[in-house]
Design a protein around this motif. Structure first.
Motif, PDB file in Angstrom:
ATOM      1  N   CYS A 112       0.843  -1.200   0.000  1.00  0.00           N
ATOM      2  CA  CYS A 112       0.000   0.000   0.000  1.00  0.00           C
ATOM      3  C   CYS A 112       0.872   1.241   0.000  1.00  0.00           C
ATOM      4  CB  CYS A 112      -0.965  -0.006   1.172  1.00  0.00           C
ATOM      5  SG  CYS A 112      -0.181   0.308   2.741  1.00  0.00           S
ATOM      6  N   CYS A 113       0.269   2.369  -0.335  1.00  0.00           N
ATOM      7  CA  CYS A 113       0.975   3.648  -0.315  1.00  0.00           C
ATOM      8  C   CYS A 113       0.050   4.681   0.308  1.00  0.00           C
ATOM      9  CB  CYS A 113       1.365   4.055  -1.741  1.00  0.00           C
ATOM     10  SG  CYS A 113      -0.037   4.530  -2.759  1.00  0.00           S
ATOM     11  N   GLY A 115      -1.542   7.003  -0.983  1.00  0.00           N
ATOM     12  CA  GLY A 115      -2.722   7.326  -1.801  1.00  0.00           C
ATOM     13  C   GLY A 115      -3.658   6.155  -1.997  1.00  0.00           C
ATOM     14  N   CYS A 116      -3.376   5.023  -1.361  1.00  0.00           N
ATOM     15  CA  CYS A 116      -4.214   3.829  -1.559  1.00  0.00           C
ATOM     16  C   CYS A 116      -5.628   4.039  -1.005  1.00  0.00           C
ATOM     17  CB  CYS A 116      -3.596   2.636  -0.834  1.00  0.00           C
ATOM     18  SG  CYS A 116      -2.648   1.542  -1.912  1.00  0.00           S
ATOM     19  N   HIS A 130      -6.288   1.183  -6.159  1.00  0.00           N
ATOM     20  CA  HIS A 130      -6.317   2.506  -6.792  1.00  0.00           C
ATOM     21  C   HIS A 130      -7.417   2.495  -7.837  1.00  0.00           C
ATOM     22  CE1 HIS A 130      -2.593   4.458  -5.271  1.00  0.00           C
ATOM     23  NE2 HIS A 130      -2.351   3.202  -4.919  1.00  0.00           N
ATOM     24  N   HIS A 331       4.855   1.676  -6.960  1.00  0.00           N
ATOM     25  CA  HIS A 331       3.688   1.891  -6.098  1.00  0.00           C
ATOM     26  C   HIS A 331       3.785   3.220  -5.349  1.00  0.00           C
ATOM     27  CE1 HIS A 331       0.252  -0.110  -3.796  1.00  0.00           C
ATOM     28  NE2 HIS A 331       0.087   1.193  -3.900  1.00  0.00           N
TER      29      HIS A 331
HETATM   30 ZN   LIG Z   1      -1.255   2.634  -3.266  1.00  0.00          ZN
END
Ligand SMILES: [Zn+2]
Length: 392
Positions: A112-113, A115-116, A130, A331
């Motif tokens: 995950c990041c 912005g997920c 996303h 990612h």
């Molecule tokens: Zn992400």
């Protein structure tokens, strides 16, 4: 166009244009990963295409994550502009048509990041993904060449929001950049809501969306009227149709302007390979539109409404299965957006090249897949596969 792309690095050693050109080549050759690209580093092609040696897969991913998205959008606009001026983008059934839809580009349980987007599955696991809203321009074509469809822009969903807010942000930006590119927006039933219809009405654009029975007032009013109306008989593809067309409905007070509801009952037959028995099939559609009868006859509305699937079939499916655009090259939300915009640019240029630049005689008897393989061959011509010197 490529030279105008910029990024956020302060003292770049590798030029931005080199990265943009390398990533476009990844899409055109359908390599599917930056590591696969790194394996072709010694190919002759790179000398003529890039103004320096190809950098590592890691550097490519990192630099795309720092790209500015706006110049990439302007690049897409530049391609549109050139095609429009060359009259390569004719209207469809007398109208400029765009189709809008949401699409999930990647999903993972592990990575995950910041912005997920997140959702919890029925088994209680956290799922990261996303998603974005995309707008595709659909165009007509003469009988002897394929139609050109252009992926104009996308807007990512931010954590916690539905599709409507990013769709309106996307339209706001696209309408400012492409004020005359289209007259009509096609969308699925999710967009049969007053804020969406009113937004386009206020911008002088028409809407054609699927109507499901949840919008009870408009649906029930139309249903009451079509019960008393004899159907028009027509056809769509090889299907026989019965159409009901109810214009000037005022049963949805939150919506500005009059709306029109068109229903199509379609029947055809199939012969499954297994049973070889002719089996009848039927389907029924109800659409809501702001198009007046003068702008589009019933038959035109039905034909236009079925084009809604073009963004699935020719856009998302082709991008994921043919272009590996669903692959997460890095990612990071900025990288995901820029990789997709580069995929849109590569897609638009490739389709314009295939439909408009290749002579019909060259295209005849050759599939698009053949042309893709021909392009891919260029970067697999490696002068010396074994660079080590022979033993003395
Ligand atoms: Zn992400």
């Amino acid at each position: 166009m490529i030279d105008r792309v910029t990024d956020h690095r302060s003292l770049p050693r590798i030029s931005t244009s080199l990265v943009v050109k390398a990533v476009l080549a990844v899409y055109w050759t359908r390599l599917g990963s930056l590591n696969a690209l790194a394996l072709t580093r010694t190919a002759k092609f790179w000398k003529s295409w890039l103004d320096g040696p190809l950098c590592s897969a890691d550097s490519l991913g990192r630099i795309v994550a720092s790209l500015e998205a706006d110049p990439l959008r302007q690049g897409i606009h530049h391609v549109y502009d050139r095609l429009k001026r060359n009259k390569a983008l004719p209207d469809l059934h007398g109208l400029g048509v765009a189709v809008l839809d949401g699409h999930e580009t990647s999903a993972s349980y592990r990575r995950c990041c910041a912005g997920c987007l997140k959702r919890t599955t029925s088994s209680g696991q956290m799922h990261f993904y996303h998603r974005n809203v995309t707008l595709m321009l659909l165009c007509g074509s003469p009988p002897d060449r394929p139609a050109v469809r252009l992926l104009l822009d996308l807007e990512p969903l931010q954590p916690g929001e539905g599709e409507l807010a990013p769709a309106l942000r996307l339209l706001e930006r696209v309408l400012a950049a492409y004020p005359r590119a289209f007259d009509l927006v096609l969308a699925d039933a999710y967009y049969a809501v007053a804020p969406f219809l009113n937004f386009l009405w206020e911008h002088g654009k028409q809407v054609l969306v699927v109507l499901k029975d949840e919008r009870r007032d408009a649906y029930e009013d139309a249903a009451g009227l079509w019960a008393q109306q004899p159907p028009q008989l027509g056809s769509y593809d090889s299907r026989s149709c019965r159409w009901w067309d109810v214009p000037d409905l005022l049963s949805w007070p939150e919506v500005q302007g009059a709306i029109r509801v068109v229903r199509s009952e379609e029947s055809w037959t199939v012969k499954p390979q297994l049973t070889k028995e002719v089996t009848p099939q039927t389907t029924s559609w109800v659409w809501l539109t702001t198009l007046s009868v003068a702008q589009a006859r019933t038959e035109q509305v039905v034909r236009l409404a079925h084009l809604r699937w073009d963004i699935e079939n020719h856009g998302f499916n082709e991008l994921v299965n043919g272009w590996h655009a669903g692959h997460v090259y890095r990612h990071h939300s900025g990288a995901i957006e820029c990789f997709l915009l580069l995929a849109f640019l590569a897609y638009n240029i490739f389709h314009a090249f295939f439909a408009l630049n290749l002579k019909p005689a060259v295209r005849r008897g050759r599939t698009m897949e053949f042309v893709v393989r021909l392009i891919a061959t260029e970067i697999h011509v490696i002068p010396r596969l074994c660079p080590t010197a022979a033993p003395p």
